[in-house]
Design an enzyme around this catalytic site. Structure first.
Site, PDB file in Angstrom:
ATOM      1  N   ASP A  38      25.158 -21.273 -30.626  1.00  6.84           N
ATOM      2  CA  ASP A  38      24.699 -19.891 -30.691  1.00  6.84           C
ATOM      3  C   ASP A  38      23.179 -19.823 -30.835  1.00  6.84           C
ATOM      4  O   ASP A  38      22.576 -20.697 -31.459  1.00  6.84           O
ATOM      5  CB  ASP A  38      25.359 -19.191 -31.886  1.00  6.84           C
ATOM      6  N   ARG A  42      18.289 -15.489 -28.425  1.00  5.59           N
ATOM      7  CA  ARG A  42      17.246 -15.217 -29.423  1.00  5.59           C
ATOM      8  C   ARG A  42      16.091 -16.210 -29.308  1.00  5.59           C
ATOM      9  O   ARG A  42      14.932 -15.865 -29.511  1.00  5.59           O
ATOM     10  CB  ARG A  42      17.856 -15.257 -30.831  1.00  5.59           C
ATOM     11  N   TRP A  43      16.441 -17.447 -28.975  1.00  2.00           N
ATOM     12  CA  TRP A  43      15.395 -18.467 -28.772  1.00  2.00           C
ATOM     13  C   TRP A  43      14.460 -18.037 -27.640  1.00  2.00           C
ATOM     14  O   TRP A  43      13.239 -18.148 -27.752  1.00  2.00           O
ATOM     15  CB  TRP A  43      16.052 -19.805 -28.438  1.00  2.00           C
ATOM     16  N   ARG A  51      16.627 -14.419 -21.081  1.00  2.00           N
ATOM     17  CA  ARG A  51      17.715 -15.056 -21.819  1.00  2.00           C
ATOM     18  C   ARG A  51      18.211 -16.328 -21.133  1.00  2.00           C
ATOM     19  O   ARG A  51      18.604 -17.292 -21.798  1.00  2.00           O
ATOM     20  CB  ARG A  51      18.873 -14.075 -21.998  1.00  2.00           C
ATOM     21  N   HIS A  55      19.540 -20.412 -22.255  1.00  2.00           N
ATOM     22  CA  HIS A  55      20.761 -21.117 -21.860  1.00  2.00           C
ATOM     23  C   HIS A  55      20.428 -22.439 -21.177  1.00  2.00           C
ATOM     24  O   HIS A  55      21.105 -23.451 -21.393  1.00  2.00           O
ATOM     25  CB  HIS A  55      21.592 -20.234 -20.927  1.00  2.00           C
ATOM     26  N   SER A  83      32.928 -17.728 -23.792  1.00  2.00           N
ATOM     27  CA  SER A  83      34.129 -17.111 -24.346  1.00  2.00           C
ATOM     28  C   SER A  83      34.671 -16.038 -23.409  1.00  2.00           C
ATOM     29  O   SER A  83      33.977 -15.569 -22.497  1.00  2.00           O
ATOM     30  CB  SER A  83      33.820 -16.485 -25.712  1.00  2.00           C
ATOM     31  N   GLU A  85      35.047 -13.126 -24.191  1.00  2.00           N
ATOM     32  CA  GLU A  85      34.269 -11.918 -24.474  1.00  2.00           C
ATOM     33  C   GLU A  85      32.897 -11.932 -23.804  1.00  2.00           C
ATOM     34  O   GLU A  85      32.249 -10.891 -23.675  1.00  2.00           O
ATOM     35  CB  GLU A  85      34.092 -11.744 -25.989  1.00  2.00           C
ATOM     36  N   LEU A 149      34.406 -41.181 -25.786  1.00  2.00           N
ATOM     37  CA  LEU A 149      34.314 -39.805 -26.262  1.00  2.00           C
ATOM     38  C   LEU A 149      34.904 -38.821 -25.249  1.00  2.00           C
ATOM     39  O   LEU A 149      34.669 -38.940 -24.046  1.00  2.00           O
ATOM     40  CB  LEU A 149      32.846 -39.442 -26.509  1.00  2.00           C
ATOM     41  N   ARG A 206      28.195 -24.369 -36.508  1.00  2.00           N
ATOM     42  CA  ARG A 206      27.735 -23.165 -35.823  1.00  2.00           C
ATOM     43  C   ARG A 206      26.251 -22.984 -36.101  1.00  2.00           C
ATOM     44  O   ARG A 206      25.797 -23.031 -37.249  1.00  2.00           O
ATOM     45  CB  ARG A 206      28.490 -21.916 -36.265  1.00  2.00           C
ATOM     46  N   LEU A 213      33.762 -17.028 -36.754  1.00  2.00           N
ATOM     47  CA  LEU A 213      34.400 -17.936 -35.807  1.00  2.00           C
ATOM     48  C   LEU A 213      34.387 -17.430 -34.372  1.00  2.00           C
ATOM     49  O   LEU A 213      34.579 -18.213 -33.439  1.00  2.00           O
ATOM     50  CB  LEU A 213      35.855 -18.217 -36.241  1.00  2.00           C
ATOM     51  N   SER A 214      34.200 -16.136 -34.186  1.00  2.00           N
ATOM     52  CA  SER A 214      34.086 -15.566 -32.847  1.00  2.00           C
ATOM     53  C   SER A 214      35.231 -15.967 -31.923  1.00  2.00           C
ATOM     54  O   SER A 214      35.014 -16.390 -30.787  1.00  2.00           O
ATOM     55  CB  SER A 214      32.736 -15.961 -32.218  1.00  2.00           C
TER      56      SER A 214
END
Length: 259
Positions: A38, A42-43, A51, A55, A83, A85, A149, A206, A213-214
């Site tokens: 997350d 904002r970064w 934006r 990313h 997500s 959303e 992994l 997070r 938890l979104s």
């Protein structure tokens, strides 16, 4: 955030990164680490950038943390990439996010193969653009025989939708006589989730200061240790990841019992 320190563990951290990694490896390593990445927007805003720049920078961090997690012996790293959303975001941002898997996996895939990392994905594949799905499926195919992994992308993922789908599939199997409702246990229900082949997360990280938890792995995180930081995801680095693991190692996990 509650942190229960092991009194027998030294709080002194080696100044050398290699020694610090070796010290962490000498103790209990979380088998499955999940990350809610997350703060990209904002970064970028803090730097007067679009934006999508945040990313793109965040994608570089995924590479760094994947390398470190693999070196430490983490078995599964799940990253919350997109997500259900997130479709509500501006179309230009969504379109860029849907192109990131192609760019990320296109450049990072040879290294993933060399480092024995296996790519997996959980989420609604049918809702993804064809070019995004192709990139992910190619990476999954090309790394399918790797035994190190597991880099698990939560892409177009929502936990409530996952749980509802699991209920529907279980009900269908009941109607077909494959199982009985009387057979239902936590383990059986877990086998209907997208994480059926994975161990539940030991540690959730997070970033960006948000403490929620979104809609992420709501069933699977029942006994997971949480670690929150104000650091925005593009600024998250190896030192922060090691700090999260060190704090994890200082906690006592009782799973409802007493030690």
């Amino acid at each position: 955030m509650l942190n229960k320190i092991n009194p027998w563990k030294s709080n002194k951290k080696p100044s050398n990164l290699h020694d610090r990694i070796e010290q962490i490896k000498a103790e209990s390593i979380p088998a499955h680490v999940a990350i809610i990445m997350d703060g990209n927007g904002r970064w970028a805003k803090k730097r007067s950038l679009p934006r999508i720049a945040g990313h793109h920078e965040g994608m570089k961090v995924v590479r760094k943390i994947t390398r470190l997690a693999s070196e430490l012996g983490v078995k599964t790293l799940t990253v919350y990439a997109f997500s259900t959303e997130n479709w509500k975001r501006p179309k230009t941002e969504v379109d860029f996010l849907m192109k990131l898997p192609e760019e990320f996996l296109g450049t990072f895939l040879p290294e993933l193969i060399e480092e024995n990392v296996r790519v997996e994905m959980m989420g609604d594949k049918e809702g993804l653009p064809a070019h995004t799905l192709r990139a992910v499926q190619k990476a999954m195919h090309d790394t399918r025989n790797n035994t190190g992994l597991i880099l698990n992308f939560a892409l177009n993922y929502g936990s409530r939708a996952e749980i509802l789908e699991a209920v529907k599939r279980f009900s269908e199997d009941c109607n077909k006589g494959i199982v009985s409702s009387m057979d239902l246990t936590e383990d059986l229900f877990s086998s209907y989730l997208m994480t059926a082949s994975l161990q539940e997360p030991d540690l959730l990280i997070r970033t960006s200061g948000e403490i929620r938890l979104s809609n992420f792995m709501l069933w699977q995180l029942a006994y997971t240790e949480f670690w929150f930081t104000d650091v925005l995801w593009p600024d998250f680095n190896e030192d922060h990841f090691l700090e999260a693991l060190e704090e994890f190692q200082g906690r006592q996990r009782r799973f409802g019992g007493v030690k």
